[in-house]
Design an enzyme around this catalytic site. Structure first.
Site, PDB file in Angstrom:
ATOM      1  N   TYR A 112     -11.399 -11.149   7.202  1.00 30.48           N
ATOM      2  CA  TYR A 112     -10.130 -11.530   7.264  1.00 30.48           C
ATOM      3  C   TYR A 112      -9.641 -12.009   6.021  1.00 30.48           C
ATOM      4  O   TYR A 112     -10.199 -12.500   5.331  1.00 30.48           O
ATOM      5  CB  TYR A 112     -10.145 -12.976   7.993  1.00 30.48           C
ATOM      6  CG  TYR A 112      -8.605 -13.668   8.304  1.00 30.48           C
ATOM      7  CD1 TYR A 112      -7.687 -13.542   9.008  1.00 30.48           C
ATOM      8  CD2 TYR A 112      -8.392 -14.559   6.939  1.00 30.48           C
ATOM      9  CE1 TYR A 112      -6.619 -14.069   8.932  1.00 30.48           C
ATOM     10  CE2 TYR A 112      -7.064 -15.202   7.001  1.00 30.48           C
ATOM     11  CZ  TYR A 112      -6.151 -14.765   7.882  1.00 30.48           C
ATOM     12  OH  TYR A 112      -4.950 -15.655   7.740  1.00 30.48           O
ATOM     13  N   GLU A 200      -1.062 -10.931   6.225  1.00 32.01           N
ATOM     14  CA  GLU A 200      -2.191 -11.382   6.906  1.00 32.01           C
ATOM     15  C   GLU A 200      -2.933  -9.914   7.386  1.00 32.01           C
ATOM     16  O   GLU A 200      -2.340  -9.226   8.264  1.00 32.01           O
ATOM     17  CB  GLU A 200      -1.966 -11.953   8.080  1.00 32.01           C
ATOM     18  CG  GLU A 200      -3.474 -12.593   8.903  1.00 32.01           C
ATOM     19  CD  GLU A 200      -2.782 -13.668   9.873  1.00 32.01           C
ATOM     20  OE1 GLU A 200      -3.127 -15.075   9.642  1.00 32.01           O
ATOM     21  OE2 GLU A 200      -2.542 -13.411  10.809  1.00 32.01           O
TER      22      GLU A 200
END
Ligand code: ADP
Ligand code: MG
Length: 390
Positions: A112, A200
């Protein structure tokens, strides 16, 4: 403002972020044509992905593997036009109007990485984790030590050593380490230059043949910066937004639809929230948040009534105005004018306090608008909730 995954990848790609290419399609035929083109280039395994303004699509059945072009057709048929419910859409889900056809990657590990603003510090923060793919909020809660945070002073910008720090703390080595450094720098630049509030990537993957690439991308853009980002402003997809919120935006009203039955029209976000709290305390449920701002006039008040009343759940309306800069007599005239054009079909409770409140209440009394007035906010909340029970 939110954009779709394929648009986020387009933005990121311009800044040199390694994103997985794909083709967006609005019909099954177009999806099949894309898959055939990709097959001709050597792609053997595909992923068909629903494009909606919400994450968690994988969990909801909006991300499907397809082993050949026929299966792309099958998955496209299943996903297009479906009402996709994910943990982020709410129970009614979101209709899928576009899909992304892309190559399936042979994943070694999912990471991530995201960039956003840390308001408390007044700095941007790069967050990264080796625990990608799954919901990062859960990782943050259960194992916060697994999230690497690097703060970037916006006046200085991202320093090279900071990108190196992210890549090394994620455990990358060799060529993948170098690719990740480049990825972090490009991602940060894309975030800054596009006036994003968040950029993101979940997951960022390391493939089995050693590439570091973004399989998913989410970018939210700062609405207040759209005036200087005309290309990005065009990416807006109104299908994904609440029609009442779009209408409110046109009148500079800050409106958010909620699930209750008491419509509220208030000036100032803080007072609007306080009013909603009091409605709840009095046993009601707010149907919306609506801040008419400091320039409430006949037009904005009228638009406000129209928007509130187009929600079929609304059974009563509470207008709560504190006259500071905005004068209560002006708001009262706005209500009288608005009532001429809008059929207010539910009980209306009005509380005006502050600058020219007396004059305002006198204007309302002398008008033929049917309403109840209140002086204290608690009284207003009680009146509106008891109007519901009548
Ligand atoms: P969402 O976050 O909305 O669920 P993602 O694009 O992150 O959607 O997809 C969910 C999961 O599906 C990813 O974590 C990844 O494991 C898998 N996935 C997505 N795209 C691909 C792809 N191109 N190749 C292989 N796996 C993929
Ligand atoms: Mg994802």
């Amino acid at each position: 403002m939110k954009v779709h995954e394929y648009q986020a990848k387009e933005i990121l790609g311009k800044y040199g972020v390694a994103v997985q290419p794909g083709e967006v399609a609005e019909s099954v035929d177009a999806a099949v044509a894309s898959a055939e083109r990709m097959a001709a280039e050597g792609v053997a395994l595909f992923v068909v992905k629903a494009q909606i303004h919400a994450g968690g699509r994988g969990k909801g059945g909006g991300v499907k593997l397809a082993k050949n072009v026929d299966e792309v057709k099958e998955k496209a048929e299943a996903i297009l036009d479906m009402q996709l419910v994910t943990p982020q859409t709410g129970p009614e889900g979101q209709k899928v109007r576009k899909i992304l056809v892309t190559a399936a990657e042979d994943i070694a590990h999912e990471y991530y990485i995201g960039v956003t603003l840390d308001r408390a510090r007044g700095q941007n923060v790069i967050m990264a984790s080796t625990e990608g793919g799954v919901e990062i909020e859960e990782v943050a809660e259960a194992t916060p030590e697994k999230i690497v945070k690097v703060y970037v002073d916006p006046a200085v910008g991202l320093r090279s050593f900071q990108a190196v720090e992210v890549a090394s703390r994620l455990g990358f080595e060799g060529a993948a380490f170098k690719q990740t450094i480049k990825f972090v720098r490009a991602l940060y630049m894309a975030y800054e230059e596009s006036d994003a509030t968040i950029a993101e990537i979940n997951p960022l993957v390391l493939t089995n043949d050693g590439r570091v690439v973004a399989l998913d991308a989410k970018i939210n853009l700062d609405d207040n910066a759209m005036y200087r980002q005309p290309d990005l402003a065009e990416m807006r997809d109104e299908h994904e937004e609440d029609p009442l919120e779009i209408e409110a935006g046109k009148h500079d009203l800050n409106y958010i639809k909620l699930d209750g039955n008491v419509g509220c029209m208030v000036n100032g976000a803080g007072l609007a929230m306080g009013t909603m709290d009091l409605i709840k305390l009095a046993g009601g449920e707010p149907a919306n948040f609506l801040d008419v701002g400091g320039t409430a006039n006949a037009q904005t008040v009228e638009a406000g009534f129209r928007i509130i009343l187009s929600d079929p759940n609304v059974e009563a309306i509470l207008v709560n105005i504190f006259g500071g800069i905005v004068r209560c007599d002006r708001v009262a005239r706005g209500i009288v004018e608005a009532a001429k054009n809008v059929d207010i079909t539910v009980p209306l409770i009005v509380r005006l306090q502050g600058t020219n409140a007396e004059e305002g209440m006198a204007i309302l009394r002398e008008s033929d608008v049917e309403l109840e007035s209140a002086i204290i906010l608690q009284e207003a909340a009680d009146k509106v909730t008891s109007a519901l029970r009548k």
